[in-house]
Design an enzyme around this catalytic site. Structure first.
Site, mmCIF file in Angstrom:
data_model
loop_
_atom_site.group_PDB
_atom_site.id
_atom_site.type_symbol
_atom_site.label_atom_id
_atom_site.label_comp_id
_atom_site.label_asym_id
_atom_site.label_seq_id
_atom_site.Cartn_x
_atom_site.Cartn_y
_atom_site.Cartn_z
ATOM 1 C CE LYS A 101 11.705 -10.495 -3.010
ATOM 2 N NZ LYS A 101 12.345 -9.497 -3.676
ATOM 3 N N GLY A 108 8.389 -6.744 4.655
ATOM 4 C CA GLY A 108 8.784 -8.392 4.767
ATOM 5 C C GLY A 108 7.848 -8.858 4.711
ATOM 6 C CD GLU A 156 12.267 -10.843 -7.451
ATOM 7 O OE1 GLU A 156 11.832 -9.992 -8.358
ATOM 8 O OE2 GLU A 156 12.893 -10.749 -6.256
ATOM 9 N NE ARG A 185 6.862 4.923 -0.046
ATOM 10 C CZ ARG A 185 7.994 4.537 0.655
ATOM 11 N NH1 ARG A 185 9.160 5.639 0.849
ATOM 12 N NH2 ARG A 185 8.180 3.212 0.603
#
Length: 448
Positions: free
Chosen positions: A158, A165, A200, A292
């Site tokens: 990531k 994505g 991960e 948010r």
């Protein structure tokens, strides 16, 4: 309390904020690009200021223009909505420097939680379960190989600055790691100007379940139950519901406590979500924190009778939260209606709406900024409406959604209404048997 709030956003979320401000007796300022001159948020605000041409980087992302609009209208607060500048630490800091209250997280908080590697380290320190993997940014491919072996395949690469994505790669075996490493970094560099990566463990059969939290200026936080956001296409949510059909009381209590612990550990102020991946054994792992309001916030509002925008404004003005953790009393489902053609790969379908008939009735809510005669610009996200149904049970909410979708007529453009109508008949969905991989097997039936 604030006298005037500028909404640094567009479309339905800007209109949503304006409505709550009016109920609270607060004046509003809309900002808009030339492409949005005819949008409803411009018509319903007390004042409106054009901030630039259609491209976002020349209008809704142009901080100087927005701050100038706030100053010339004497706005004492800015609500950023979601997207655009809502999680921009520089914008939060600039607001503070200009003595304008940013209705959201502080610059420090956004910076801390916006970088995924830093956020994970912070959550580990707070005692929140995290997915096994790298402790921070991976410095080299050799280190990447070592971490992958320690973690065990499959793994997920990531981008630390990622979103939507981009910069993500699933790797199932060692021989595919090199190509994934290089392509993910290239994509992240192109999208975010940053190619830092972390890794991960890939959670198999995962659910994407988020916990809504609110924190005040006094270090207290509470949670407002969960939302299941697992039905996604290319990491973009299509529909959400609360409560999750996968949830148990025990799991909600544990996840809610972890989310509150996370918020209080960092002294979080405002509304936000702590997002988790939940595996098939109901083990949950911290994924990220969104500092948010979320697109899908209405379903939480519906099941606990709570105005989250109002709470955001109150917290920003220094009001203490109740401290109560909420349980959903009803079931609510949201379908995101996009100007896309689901029969042709969900390709965008901007253009003029010639006919619009909105659904209604008990338990039906429609959040939208469009109307018959409105032209959808091609410059922004394709979402044009959120259709929400609420009922006593999940099946009743599904049945109500089917009826509401059948009433929802939009002509002149293609929309995702047919997709959602078919989804509500899908056996796996109706049974609540879905994961984030649901759309891999979903196929649209031919158009009638």
């Amino acid at each position: 309390m604030f006298k005037k709030i500028l909404i640094a956003n567009r479309g339905e979320i800007a209109l949503r904020v304006i409505r709550t401000c009016k109920e609270m007796g607060i004046k509003t300022v809309a900002v808009y690009s030339t492409a949005d001159a005819d949008s409803l948020h411009v018509k319903f605000a007390d004042e409106a200021v054009c901030i630039g041409p259609p491209p976002s980087n020349l209008s809704y992302l142009k901080m100087a223009n927005i701050i100038s609009a706030a100053e010339i209208t004497n706005a004492d607060a800015i609500h950023p909505g979601y997207g655009f500048l809502s999680e921009n630490a520089d914008f939060s800091r600039i607001c503070e420097e200009h003595d304008i209250k940013f209705i959201g997280a502080s610059a420090e908080m956004i910076s801390k939680m916006g970088d995924k590697a830093t956020a994970k380290a912070t959550m580990k320190a707070a005692g929140v379960p995290c997915v096994p993997g790298s402790d921070g940014i991976i410095e080299s491919f050799e280190q990447c190989q070592e971490i992958a072996e320690e973690t065990g395949y499959p793994v997920m690469l990531k981008a630390t600055a990622g979103g939507g994505g981009k910069g993500m790669r699933a790797v199932w075996k060692a021989e595919d790691l090199k190509e994934a490493w290089e392509s993910a970094r290239q994509e992240s560099k192109a999208a975010f100007g940053n190619d830092d990566m972390y890794m991960e463990k890939l959670i198999e059969e995962p659910r994407h379940i988020e916990i809504q939290i609110v924190g005040d200026q006094y270090g207290k936080a509470c949670h407002l139950s969960e939302r299941d956001c697992s039905v996604q296409r290319r990491h973009q949510k299509l529909t959400e519901e609360v409560p999750s059909p996968f949830m148990t009381k025990k799991l909600r209590k544990e996840m809610g406590a972890a989310a509150v612990r996370a918020a209080e550990y960092i002294a979080y102020e405002g509304a936000g979500t702590v997002e988790f991946l939940v595996d098939k054994h109901r083990n949950f792992y911290f994924m990220e924190m969104n500092t948010r309001i979320q697109v899908e916030h209405p379903i939480t509002e519906q099941v606990i009778d709570f105005d989250l925008i109002r709470e955001q404004i109150l917290v920003a003005a220094g009001v203490k939260i109740s401290g109560k953790n909420y349980e959903p009393a009803l079931h609510s489902i949201e379908c995101r209606i996009n100007a896309e053609d689901p029969y042709h790969g969900f390709r965008p379908s901007p253009g003029k709406i010639t006919v619009l008939h909105a659904p209604g009735g008990h338990g039906v809510r429609l959040d939208t900024h469009v109307y018959a005669g409105y032209s959808i610009p091609p410059n922004y996200d394709s979402m044009i409406a959120k259709l929400i149904t609420t009922a006593r049970t999940r099946q009743e909410a599904i049945d109500k959604m089917k009826r509401a979708l059948d009433e929802f007529y939009i002509e002149g453009i293609k929309t995702t209404i047919p997709f959602h109508r078919q989804l509500m008949e899908d056996k796996a969905y109706v049974e609540g048997n879905y994961t984030t991989a649901f759309m891999n097997d979903f196929k649209m039936k031919p158009e009638n």
